[in-house]
Design an enzyme around this catalytic site. Structure first.
Site, PDB file in Angstrom:
ATOM      1  CB  CYS A 136      13.866 -12.193  -7.877  1.00 30.71           C
ATOM      2  SG  CYS A 136      14.377 -10.486  -7.664  1.00 30.71           S
ATOM      3  NE  ARG A 171       7.690 -15.793  -5.839  1.00 24.83           N
ATOM      4  CZ  ARG A 171       7.859 -16.033  -4.556  1.00 24.83           C
ATOM      5  NH1 ARG A 171       8.225 -15.076  -3.766  1.00 24.83           N
ATOM      6  NH2 ARG A 171       7.666 -17.229  -4.078  1.00 24.83           N
ATOM      7  CD1 TRP A 186       8.857  -6.137  -9.190  1.00 23.50           C
ATOM      8  CD2 TRP A 186       9.695  -5.588  -7.205  1.00 23.50           C
ATOM      9  NE1 TRP A 186       8.134  -5.098  -8.701  1.00 23.50           N
ATOM     10  CE2 TRP A 186       8.612  -4.734  -7.491  1.00 23.50           C
ATOM     11  CE3 TRP A 186      10.381  -5.420  -6.012  1.00 23.50           C
ATOM     12  CZ2 TRP A 186       8.204  -3.732  -6.628  1.00 23.50           C
ATOM     13  CZ3 TRP A 186       9.969  -4.428  -5.146  1.00 23.50           C
ATOM     14  CH2 TRP A 186       8.885  -3.593  -5.467  1.00 23.50           C
ATOM     15  CG  ASN A 197      15.454 -14.876  -5.969  1.00 27.14           C
ATOM     16  OD1 ASN A 197      15.671 -14.370  -7.058  1.00 27.14           O
ATOM     17  ND2 ASN A 197      14.440 -15.704  -5.733  1.00 27.14           N
ATOM     18  N   GLY A 198      18.108 -12.219  -3.461  1.00 28.77           N
ATOM     19  CA  GLY A 198      18.712 -11.819  -2.190  1.00 28.77           C
ATOM     20  C   GLY A 198      19.549 -10.567  -2.348  1.00 28.77           C
ATOM     21  CD  GLU A 228      -3.036   3.570   5.672  1.00 32.80           C
ATOM     22  OE1 GLU A 228      -3.387   4.582   5.040  1.00 32.80           O
ATOM     23  OE2 GLU A 228      -2.826   2.479   5.122  1.00 32.80           O
ATOM     24  CE  LYS A 234      -5.193   0.493   3.332  1.00 35.13           C
ATOM     25  NZ  LYS A 234      -4.150   1.453   3.191  1.00 35.13           N
ATOM     26  CD  GLU A 287      -7.581   1.612   0.392  1.00 36.78           C
ATOM     27  OE1 GLU A 287      -7.440   2.084  -0.741  1.00 36.78           O
ATOM     28  OE2 GLU A 287      -6.648   1.513   1.202  1.00 36.78           O
ATOM     29  CG  HIS A 311     -13.148  21.543  18.208  1.00 42.62           C
ATOM     30  ND1 HIS A 311     -13.287  22.725  18.915  1.00 42.62           N
ATOM     31  CD2 HIS A 311     -12.023  20.949  18.704  1.00 42.62           C
ATOM     32  CE1 HIS A 311     -12.285  22.847  19.768  1.00 42.62           C
ATOM     33  NE2 HIS A 311     -11.518  21.782  19.662  1.00 42.62           N
ATOM     34  CE  LYS A 349      -0.234  -1.861  -4.703  1.00 47.51           C
ATOM     35  NZ  LYS A 349      -0.663  -1.518  -3.344  1.00 47.51           N
TER      36      LYS A 349
HETATM   37  C1  F6R Z   1      -4.415   3.133  -0.192  1.00 51.55           C
HETATM   38  C2  F6R Z   1      -3.696   3.251  -1.448  1.00 51.55           C
HETATM   39  C3  F6R Z   1      -3.617   4.585  -2.103  1.00 51.55           C
HETATM   40  C4  F6R Z   1      -2.156   4.890  -2.394  1.00 51.55           C
HETATM   41  C5  F6R Z   1      -2.036   6.194  -3.186  1.00 51.55           C
HETATM   42  C6  F6R Z   1      -0.581   6.555  -3.425  1.00 51.55           C
HETATM   43  O1  F6R Z   1      -4.443   1.832   0.262  1.00 51.55           O
HETATM   44  O2  F6R Z   1      -3.167   2.297  -1.927  1.00 51.55           O
HETATM   45  O3  F6R Z   1      -4.174   5.565  -1.323  1.00 51.55           O
HETATM   46  O4  F6R Z   1      -1.470   4.971  -1.182  1.00 51.55           O
HETATM   47  O5  F6R Z   1      -2.681   6.065  -4.414  1.00 51.55           O
HETATM   48  O6  F6R Z   1       0.083   5.547  -4.092  1.00 51.55           O
HETATM   49  P1  F6R Z   1       1.655   5.453  -4.121  1.00 51.55           P
HETATM   50  O7  F6R Z   1       2.131   5.187  -2.747  1.00 51.55           O
HETATM   51  O8  F6R Z   1       1.939   4.330  -5.068  1.00 51.55           O
HETATM   52  O9  F6R Z   1       2.154   6.768  -4.630  1.00 51.55           O
END
Ligand code: F6R
Length: 623
Positions: A7, A35, A85, A111-112, A495, A499, A502, A518, A618
């Site tokens: 926050c 933030r 937040w 905050n906290g 994962e 990373k 993407e 395989h 996002k």
């Molecule tokens: C990868 C990424 C996406 C999300 C996916 C699910 O870096 O950001 O693969 O993990 O779209 O998103 P959430 O976790 O918000 O449901």
């Protein structure tokens, strides 16, 4: 260890009033809006002849600005503002800060997290206080109001003596309209020093356009700013602290990223703090686990016979770790499922007493929501593991846990993964105890390592420069990568591959290690490197070594992430990054960090837009 700040606080004393003061507060808050925001508000004392005025709203700072339209001229006196937040209570207007005491003679922004919130809430109610919100922060306004007896600084100090937890706060008093009282513990706060005017803020970005002179408020310190005197800072024992004025020599954009080049790097490097925040108040000193969002569902958890974990992307990989944890720690069969695939199935059949665990950082992922609704329509209980309080996942699930990892701004998810993995462990330990299952001999060490995991993660993050040199070797001329892991590290390999693809736009695939022979091994040559995750002490260590030799025999380059002290691995691979040895279940948290850093440095070296990679959003709110 300091927590991840979410926050934003800004407070002001000085000659500005009316529209000028409004612009200053709103401008200061919008500087920290990055933030995360779900609500915001301001309060001001005026000349002290009226109760403290408050304007707050749900939404963004722009909504607050709208709420202040037409009354800008009324703002005067000492003023405080906050952008929130949510971590406690829904993100609505009532829960937004500032919060006032019953008599509206004290207002607080905070905050906290207050850990003994329940106790304080009950005590205040018993003493006749009427509480408006679900927040822990409102309690502070009431407590301070109660202790006010001629000295506002003393009132804050005494109130905070009864509080356990973290705080950065700014407080105004109707009867002392010339000052702001502040205090901090484990949550950042600083003073901006102007010419006859002062700010208190959680982030200097809030006042940097007005002054670059700053006093950093130290841990466990409190004090006063007023327009007519120098700031006063004392410690909790009332011993004066000498204030040191420094000059800020960085710009606003750098301030937002805390000096990191990108939000993604900041989020990777702040995982020690986000893990601390995720664990705070949950892993109890005697080894028990407190998860408030599951308390009302103990009967369901006791009868739970099967678990389904629907999720997408990075959250799906965290859920694949969760699947293993549930099976091995609780002893209940579990399966992680791609949320969209699950939701789109025509016929779904699950055993009786199936419980769903839906992990989602954003809480807005349409596919995950569809799976949740489908499970609920079938009569199953659904719990969420979600970072964004008040998001659809957090509203629509029957209970669950919030990650408390702080806003994740970089599009590529990083700290949410480690917090989800950590919370799956806490959930499993909680259910285990609930079902009366005995502690096993190895659990003492496991819990002790879990407590130290933020520190251990900090050690891995510290290898960022080393991983950058590794990326310097591979960012050109190597168009494809494999990521291989076994058991609990298989989802981590997935994962790592996600990373890399993407954010650096390189082709990468994650596989269970044994799967290589395989088919995938056919692609291996000297231009196709493989990242292998090798935990020492693993029952399959020898098999992993054999798999590595198979790749080497095809002239493949092998980069290993291995356990500290594993010298043997260094002899058979081309590059090695070491992470501390920990209990099997904690491995994903430490092994994923080098992969996040590798993807990050590769992307930067390749000139990619790390925080906003092409074609990605996002939160994927369409299915
Ligand atoms: C990868 C990424 C996406 C999300 C996916 C699910 O870096 O950001 O693969 O993990 O779209 O998103 P959430 O976790 O918000 O449901």
């Amino acid at each position: 260890m300091e927590g991840e700040e979410v926050c934003g606080i800004v407070a002001y004393v000085g000659p500005r009033r009316g529209a000028e003061l409004t612009t200053l507060l709103v401008g200061g808050l919008s500087r920290v809006e990055y933030r995360g925001y779900d609500s915001a508000g301001v309060a001001w004392t005026g000349d002290g002849s009226h109760p403290i005025m408050v304007v707050k709203c749900q939404g963004k700072i722009a909504d607050l600005e709208e709420g202040l339209e037409g009354i800008e001229n009324r703002l005067s006196g000492a003023a405080i503002g906050h952008t929130r937040w949510a971590t406690h209570g829904d993100p609505n207007e009532t829960n937004a800060h500032p919060h006032r005491s019953c008599r509206r003679h004290v207002a607080v922004v905070h905050n906290g997290i207050i850990e003994n919130e329940d106790l304080i809430r009950r005590a205040l109610r018993d003493r006749g206080h009427v509480l408006q919100s679900e927040t822990d922060s409102e309690l502070l306004a009431h407590l301070i109001g109660e202790f006010l007896n001629g000295d506002p600084l003393e009132a804050v100090r005494t109130a905070l003596e009864t509080v356990q937890g973290d705080f950065a706060l700014a407080v105004i008093f109707r009867d002392y309209p010339d000052r702001v009282i502040f205090a901090r513990r484990e949550s950042p706060l600083c003073i901006g020093v102007g010419d006859g005017e002062y700010w208190v803020a959680s982030d200097p970005a809030s006042f940097m356009e007005h002054t670059r002179k700053i006093i950093d408020i130290g841990e466990d310190q409190l004090g006063v700013i007023s327009a007519s005197a120098d700031p006063v800072i004392v410690d909790f024992g009332n011993v004066p602290v000498t204030a040191k004025i420094e000059e800020i020599d960085w710009d606003i954009e750098e301030a937002e990223k805390d000096g990191y080049e990108h939000f993604m790097l900041k989020e990777i490097c702040r995982q020690p703090a986000s893990l601390t925040d995720s664990m705070r108040g949950r892993l109890l000193p005697e080894g028990g686990v407190h998860l408030g969002g599951l308390l009302d569902h103990r009967d369901v958890l006791q009868d739970m016979q099967y678990c389904v974990l629907p999720a997408a992307g990075t959250s799906l990989f965290a859920s694949m770790v969760g699947e293993i944890l549930i099976e091995e720690i609780v002893g209940v069969p579990a399966v992680a499922r791609n949320a969209a695939e699950l939701a789109n199935r025509q016929h779904l059949v699950f055993p009786r007493n199936t419980v769903f665990w839906a992990a989602s950082q954003s809480g807005g992922t349409a596919d995950t929501l569809s799976a949740i609704r489908r499970a609920q329509a079938l009569g199953h209980r659904v719990f969420g593991l979600c970072n964004v309080v008040g998001s659809p996942v957090s509203r629509e699930t029957d209970g669950g846990v919030h990650l408390h990892a702080g806003p994740e701004i970089g599009v590529a998810s990083t700290k949410a993964f480690t917090s989800q993995v950590l919370l799956f462990q806490l959930i499993c330990l909680y259910i285990r105890r609930l079902r009366g299952q005995e502690d096993l001999p190895w659990m003492g060490r496991y819990l002790e390592e879990m407590r130290r995991i933020p520190k251990l993660a900090a050690g891995v993050v510290a290898q960022s420069d080393l991983i950058r040199s590794l990326a310097e070797r591979f960012y050109q001329g190597y168009p494809s990568f494999y990521f291989l892991g076994r058991g609990i590290l298989y989802p981590v390999a997935m994962e790592g591959a996600l990373k890399l693809k993407e954010i650096s736009y390189l082709h990468a695939e994650g596989y269970p290690m044994a799967e290589m022979k395989h088919g995938p091994i056919a692609l291996i040559d000297e231009r196709f490197p493989t990242v292998v995750l090798v935990p020492q002490g693993d029952d399959h260590y020898e098999k992993i070594v054999a798999n590595i030799r198979e790749i080497k025999a095809r002239k493949g380059i092998v980069i290993a992430v291995a356990s500290q002290g594993d010298d043997r691995i260094a002899e058979i691979v081309d590059e090695v990054i070491y992470v501390p040895r920990v209990t099997y279940y904690l491995l994903p948290i430490l092994y994923v960090i080098p992969l996040q850093l590798f993807a990050y440095h590769m992307a930067v070296l390749r000139g990619c837009n790390v925080d906003q990679p092409r074609n990605l959003a996002k939160s994927v709110t369409v299915s």
